[in-house]
Design a protein around this motif. Sequence first.
Motif, short mmCIF file in Angstrom:
data_model
loop_
_atom_site.label_atom_id
_atom_site.label_comp_id
_atom_site.label_asym_id
_atom_site.label_seq_id
_atom_site.Cartn_x
_atom_site.Cartn_y
_atom_site.Cartn_z
N ALA A 29 0.85 -1.19 0.00
CA ALA A 29 0.00 0.00 0.00
C ALA A 29 0.88 1.24 0.00
O ALA A 29 1.94 1.27 0.63
N GLU A 30 0.46 2.27 -0.71
CA GLU A 30 1.28 3.47 -0.85
C GLU A 30 1.70 4.05 0.50
O GLU A 30 2.84 4.47 0.68
N GLU A 31 0.80 4.04 1.46
CA GLU A 31 1.13 4.61 2.77
C GLU A 31 2.14 3.77 3.56
O GLU A 31 2.71 4.24 4.54
N ASN A 32 2.38 2.54 3.12
CA ASN A 32 3.33 1.66 3.81
C ASN A 32 4.62 1.42 3.03
O ASN A 32 5.50 0.70 3.49
N ARG A 33 4.74 1.99 1.85
CA ARG A 33 5.88 1.68 0.98
C ARG A 33 7.23 2.04 1.58
O ARG A 33 8.20 1.31 1.43
N LYS A 34 7.33 3.18 2.23
CA LYS A 34 8.62 3.56 2.80
C LYS A 34 9.08 2.52 3.81
O LYS A 34 10.20 2.02 3.74
N GLU A 35 8.22 2.19 4.74
CA GLU A 35 8.60 1.24 5.80
C GLU A 35 8.77 -0.18 5.26
O GLU A 35 9.75 -0.85 5.57
N GLU A 36 7.83 -0.65 4.45
CA GLU A 36 7.85 -2.05 4.00
C GLU A 36 8.81 -2.32 2.84
O GLU A 36 9.39 -3.39 2.77
N VAL A 37 8.95 -1.36 1.95
CA VAL A 37 9.76 -1.60 0.76
C VAL A 37 11.10 -0.87 0.83
O VAL A 37 12.15 -1.48 0.73
N TRP A 38 11.04 0.46 0.98
CA TRP A 38 12.28 1.24 0.96
C TRP A 38 13.22 0.84 2.10
O TRP A 38 14.37 0.48 1.88
N ASP A 39 12.72 0.92 3.34
CA ASP A 39 13.57 0.66 4.50
C ASP A 39 14.04 -0.80 4.57
O ASP A 39 15.21 -1.07 4.82
N LYS A 40 13.12 -1.75 4.35
CA LYS A 40 13.45 -3.17 4.54
C LYS A 40 14.10 -3.83 3.34
O LYS A 40 14.90 -4.75 3.51
N GLU A 41 13.74 -3.40 2.14
CA GLU A 41 14.22 -4.10 0.95
C GLU A 41 15.27 -3.32 0.15
O GLU A 41 16.28 -3.87 -0.27
N ILE A 42 15.03 -2.04 -0.05
CA ILE A 42 15.94 -1.26 -0.91
C ILE A 42 17.10 -0.69 -0.11
O ILE A 42 18.27 -0.96 -0.40
N LYS A 43 16.81 0.09 0.89
CA LYS A 43 17.87 0.73 1.67
C LYS A 43 18.74 -0.32 2.39
O LYS A 43 19.97 -0.19 2.42
N ALA A 44 18.12 -1.35 2.92
CA ALA A 44 18.85 -2.38 3.65
C ALA A 44 19.78 -3.20 2.76
O ALA A 44 20.75 -3.77 3.23
N HIS A 45 19.50 -3.25 1.46
CA HIS A 45 20.30 -4.06 0.54
C HIS A 45 20.89 -3.21 -0.58
O HIS A 45 21.14 -3.69 -1.68
N LYS A 46 21.14 -1.95 -0.30
CA LYS A 46 21.62 -1.01 -1.31
C LYS A 46 22.91 -1.49 -1.97
O LYS A 46 23.12 -1.28 -3.16
N ASP A 47 23.77 -2.16 -1.24
CA ASP A 47 25.03 -2.64 -1.79
C ASP A 47 24.84 -3.77 -2.81
O ASP A 47 25.75 -4.08 -3.57
N CYS A 48 23.66 -4.36 -2.86
CA CYS A 48 23.38 -5.47 -3.77
C CYS A 48 22.56 -5.05 -4.99
O CYS A 48 22.32 -5.87 -5.87
N LEU A 49 22.12 -3.82 -5.04
CA LEU A 49 21.26 -3.37 -6.14
C LEU A 49 22.05 -3.28 -7.43
O LEU A 49 23.15 -2.74 -7.46
N TYR A 50 21.49 -3.81 -8.49
CA TYR A 50 22.10 -3.66 -9.81
C TYR A 50 21.89 -2.25 -10.32
O TYR A 50 22.77 -1.64 -10.87
N LYS A 51 20.69 -1.74 -10.10
CA LYS A 51 20.36 -0.38 -10.50
C LYS A 51 19.54 0.25 -9.38
O LYS A 51 18.56 -0.33 -8.92
#
Length: 58
Positions: A29-51
Amino acid sequence: MYQGGITVIAGEESEIVGSCVTVARRDAAEENRKEEVWDKEIKAHKDCLYKEPGYTYD
């Protein structure tokens, strides 16, 4: 076909022979994206992102 296509493209673009590529898609849900997606998946694994994504919450 679409899911397989994403994996094939990601594997070809990585240029790493013999590598494995995992692509996951999960609705959030848009209101949960920062906490559920950005913080847990993207920011936490930034060193593994291809792009990195074209947006930020920081």
